[in-house]
Enzyme design. Structure first.
Site, PDB file in Angstrom:
ATOM      1  N   THR A 127      31.363  20.597  38.817  1.00  0.00           N
ATOM      2  CA  THR A 127      31.686  21.787  39.690  1.00  0.00           C
ATOM      3  C   THR A 127      30.425  22.299  40.332  1.00  0.00           C
ATOM      4  OG1 THR A 127      33.185  22.268  38.007  1.00  0.00           O
ATOM      5  CG2 THR A 127      32.422  24.228  39.168  1.00  0.00           C
ATOM      6  N   ARG A 145      36.827  32.311  10.778  1.00  0.00           N
ATOM      7  CA  ARG A 145      36.558  33.560  10.205  1.00  0.00           C
ATOM      8  C   ARG A 145      37.407  34.889  10.628  1.00  0.00           C
ATOM      9  NH1 ARG A 145      33.456  38.064  10.142  1.00  0.00           N
ATOM     10  NH2 ARG A 145      32.040  37.574  11.669  1.00  0.00           N
ATOM     11  N   GLN A 165      42.684  20.824  10.358  1.00  0.00           N
ATOM     12  CA  GLN A 165      42.308  21.343   8.872  1.00  0.00           C
ATOM     13  C   GLN A 165      42.573  22.715   8.658  1.00  0.00           C
ATOM     14  OE1 GLN A 165      38.578  19.405   7.883  1.00  0.00           O
ATOM     15  NE2 GLN A 165      38.443  20.526   5.919  1.00  0.00           N
ATOM     16  N   TYR A 203      24.041  14.077  25.430  1.00  0.00           N
ATOM     17  CA  TYR A 203      25.003  15.053  25.812  1.00  0.00           C
ATOM     18  C   TYR A 203      26.609  14.359  25.657  1.00  0.00           C
ATOM     19  CZ  TYR A 203      27.351  17.860  29.765  1.00  0.00           C
ATOM     20  OH  TYR A 203      28.081  18.685  30.424  1.00  0.00           O
ATOM     21  N   LEU A 255      30.424  27.709  25.812  1.00  0.00           N
ATOM     22  CA  LEU A 255      29.785  27.071  27.159  1.00  0.00           C
ATOM     23  C   LEU A 255      28.395  26.502  26.993  1.00  0.00           C
ATOM     24  CD1 LEU A 255      32.445  28.477  28.589  1.00  0.00           C
ATOM     25  CD2 LEU A 255      31.165  28.703  30.479  1.00  0.00           C
TER      26      LEU A 255
HETATM   27  N1  LIG Z   1      28.648  22.379  35.951  1.00  0.00           N
HETATM   28  C1  LIG Z   1      29.567  21.544  35.633  1.00  0.00           C
HETATM   29  O1  LIG Z   1      29.708  20.755  36.712  1.00  0.00           O
HETATM   30  C2  LIG Z   1      29.959  21.003  34.242  1.00  0.00           C
HETATM   31  C3  LIG Z   1      30.603  19.947  34.119  1.00  0.00           C
HETATM   32  C4  LIG Z   1      31.189  19.489  32.972  1.00  0.00           C
HETATM   33  C5  LIG Z   1      30.702  20.199  31.794  1.00  0.00           C
HETATM   34  N2  LIG Z   1      30.358  21.589  31.961  1.00  0.00           N
HETATM   35  C6  LIG Z   1      29.988  22.188  30.859  1.00  0.00           C
HETATM   36  O2  LIG Z   1      30.269  23.532  31.142  1.00  0.00           O
HETATM   37  C7  LIG Z   1      29.068  24.413  30.253  1.00  0.00           C
HETATM   38  C8  LIG Z   1      28.241  25.115  31.391  1.00  0.00           C
HETATM   39  O3  LIG Z   1      27.658  24.458  32.248  1.00  0.00           O
HETATM   40  P1  LIG Z   1      26.886  24.916  33.358  1.00  0.00           P
HETATM   41  O4  LIG Z   1      26.739  24.163  34.636  1.00  0.00           O
HETATM   42  O5  LIG Z   1      27.100  26.483  33.543  1.00  0.00           O
HETATM   43  O6  LIG Z   1      25.422  24.662  32.886  1.00  0.00           O
HETATM   44  P2  LIG Z   1      24.007  25.836  32.673  1.00  0.00           P
HETATM   45  O7  LIG Z   1      22.924  25.095  32.436  1.00  0.00           O
HETATM   46  O8  LIG Z   1      23.773  26.573  34.001  1.00  0.00           O
HETATM   47  O9  LIG Z   1      24.765  26.691  31.698  1.00  0.00           O
HETATM   48  C9  LIG Z   1      24.273  26.411  30.248  1.00  0.00           C
HETATM   49  C10 LIG Z   1      24.113  27.671  29.397  1.00  0.00           C
HETATM   50  O10 LIG Z   1      23.874  27.377  28.027  1.00  0.00           O
HETATM   51  C11 LIG Z   1      22.603  27.827  27.697  1.00  0.00           C
HETATM   52  N3  LIG Z   1      22.334  27.465  26.427  1.00  0.00           N
HETATM   53  C12 LIG Z   1      21.752  25.903  26.130  1.00  0.00           C
HETATM   54  N4  LIG Z   1      21.482  25.744  25.037  1.00  0.00           N
HETATM   55  C13 LIG Z   1      21.922  26.762  24.310  1.00  0.00           C
HETATM   56  C14 LIG Z   1      21.712  27.156  22.961  1.00  0.00           C
HETATM   57  N5  LIG Z   1      21.375  26.303  22.109  1.00  0.00           N
HETATM   58  N6  LIG Z   1      22.149  28.549  22.470  1.00  0.00           N
HETATM   59  C15 LIG Z   1      22.350  29.251  23.544  1.00  0.00           C
HETATM   60  N7  LIG Z   1      22.639  29.045  24.915  1.00  0.00           N
HETATM   61  C16 LIG Z   1      22.225  27.806  25.050  1.00  0.00           C
HETATM   62  C17 LIG Z   1      21.617  27.672  28.643  1.00  0.00           C
HETATM   63  O11 LIG Z   1      20.491  28.758  28.831  1.00  0.00           O
HETATM   64  C18 LIG Z   1      22.753  28.260  30.089  1.00  0.00           C
HETATM   65  O12 LIG Z   1      22.602  29.655  30.318  1.00  0.00           O
HETATM   66  C19 LIG Z   1      28.231  23.568  29.691  1.00  0.00           C
HETATM   67  O13 LIG Z   1      28.643  23.229  28.368  1.00  0.00           O
HETATM   68  C20 LIG Z   1      28.680  22.012  30.476  1.00  0.00           C
HETATM   69  O14 LIG Z   1      28.493  21.059  29.498  1.00  0.00           O
HETATM   70  C21 LIG Z   1      29.586  21.788  33.210  1.00  0.00           C
END
Ligand SMILES: NC(=O)c1ccc[n+]([C@@H]2O[C@H](COP(=O)([O-])OP(=O)(O)OC[C@H]3O[C@@H](n4cnc5c(N)ncnc54)[C@H](O)[C@@H]3O)[C@@H](O)[C@H]2O)c1
Length: 318
Positions: A181, A112, A168, A151, A79
């Site tokens: 969400t 792995r 693969q 993004y 995530l």
């Molecule tokens: N909330 C939504 O409506 C929604 C919609 C579509 C997709 N998503 C996807 O769900 C996932 C979570 O979204 P969210 O709403 O909880 O966002 P969020 O920003 O609250 O959570 C993302 C988390 O990833 C961490 N993070 C960012 N870059 C990082 C890195 N390089 N290494 C380690 N940690 C890292 C952040 O610190 C954060 O805790 C994301 O991948 C997002 O793209 C969310």
């Protein structure tokens, strides 16, 4: 190496200190699993997971997914990625790196360990869709060079990597395309429409509508979404996705503003601002595949989901 002696799993959640990640961890711990949360705390906070501090089956590690990681787990939920435009446009190069290098590192780990891996992809892979509602077969309408591209294209490339590792290397992959969400633990200042409207209403500020407010979105309550992710992870290997997870009930932004004000019991003026670049006019998931393959349909109506969300923001603001 898989566990020999019980059905409890060790599960890695990247981005686990974020909004969705922290709810997912709550759910996995309730199911009896051990959870390792890794996060670089770019947009996530320790506050989101502080209630788990003393939990015997929970561990937190500060780590950036753009760097490789070596550990032993049975499943991976990937995530990690800033999710709101304000956050992902803050450092767009790092955003693409997080999606792409992060996916490569987590897929390498899954390869792995020969373990299942789920990718939190997004409805943004459809861009400004020419097809409505969006089915998983639709390839999208994405600007590759705009301010949102770090993004959208990062997530598209991550999906490509997941399917290439699947073809693969025979990796068991799951790709969820998550639509808007909302719920408790969203960032108060992430610029997303639900949090924006609630925070503005609670602070007695005017509600800012972009354009004429007739553009539509559909909103999924966080508990419903987490249920979908867990069901997808436990589905047979043949179910790889991509699979849409979201609530298909559409609301115009003006309707959302009215609902927020009604549920918060407040009245603020509504002002209009120009539409941001590449902002989609409509976004609505077709969730037939999730219903058919996972038996998943979201249960929480927007009005009801707004109540705990508003209560959360009220507690944060006070
Ligand atoms: N909330 C939504 O409506 C929604 C919609 C579509 C997709 N998503 C996807 O769900 C996932 C979570 O979204 P969210 O709403 O909880 O966002 P969020 O920003 O609250 O959570 C993302 C988390 O990833 C961490 N993070 C960012 N870059 C990082 C890195 N390089 N290494 C380690 N940690 C890292 C952040 O610190 C954060 O805790 C994301 O991948 C997002 O793209 C969310």
């Amino acid at each position: 190496m898989p566990r020999l002696y019980d059905s409890r799993k060790r599960i890695l959640v990247t981005g686990g200190a974020g909004f969705l990640g922290s709810h997912l961890i709550d759910r996995l711990l309730k199911m009896g699993h051990e959870v390792l949360c890794i996060d670089n705390l770019f947009t996530g906070t320790k506050q989101n997971i502080e209630h788990l501090h003393a939990h015997p089956r929970f561990e937190f590690m500060r780590h950036d997914v753009t760097f490789p990681l070596y550990l032993e787990v049975d499943e991976i939920y990937n995530l990690a990625c800033p999710a709101s435009p304000i956050h992902y446009q803050h450092d767009p190069v790092q955003t693409t790196k997080t999606s792409v290098h992060g996916a490569i590192n987590m897929l390498g780990l899954a390869k792995r360990l020969k373990c299942r891996i789920l990718q939190a992809s997004t409805s943004e892979v459809y861009g400004d869709p020419a097809v409505h509602p969006q089915t998983e077969e639709y390839w999208g309408n994405v600007n590759p060079i705009g301010p949102r591209s770090c993004y959208d294209e990062g997530k598209r490339c991550a999906e490509t990597l997941f399917f290439d590792y699947h073809r693969q290397h025979g990796l068991a992959i799951k790709v969820a395309r998550i639509f808007n969400t909302y719920g408790p633990r969203m960032h108060p200042s992430d610029g997303r429409v639900v949090s924006n409207f609630i925070v503005q209403a609670l602070k007695g500020q005017p509600i800012t509508l972009y354009g004429d407010g007739s553009q539509t979105r559909s909103f999924c309550y966080v508990d419903d979404l987490i249920e979908g992710l867990v069901l997808l992870m436990s589905s047979p290997d043949s179910v790889t996705g991509p699979i849409n997870l979201g609530n298909p009930t559409e609301f115009t932004m003006r309707e959302l503003a009215d609902l927020v004000l009604a549920e918060a019991g407040l009245s603020s003026p509504v002002v209009t601002l120009p539409l941001p670049q590449d902002d989609p006019r409509q976004r609505q998931p077709d969730i037939k595949l999730a219903a058919q393959l996972l038996g998943w349909v979201p249960a929480m109506p927007l009005r009801e989901g707004l109540r705990p969300t508003i209560a959360y923001f009220r507690s944060q603001i006070s």
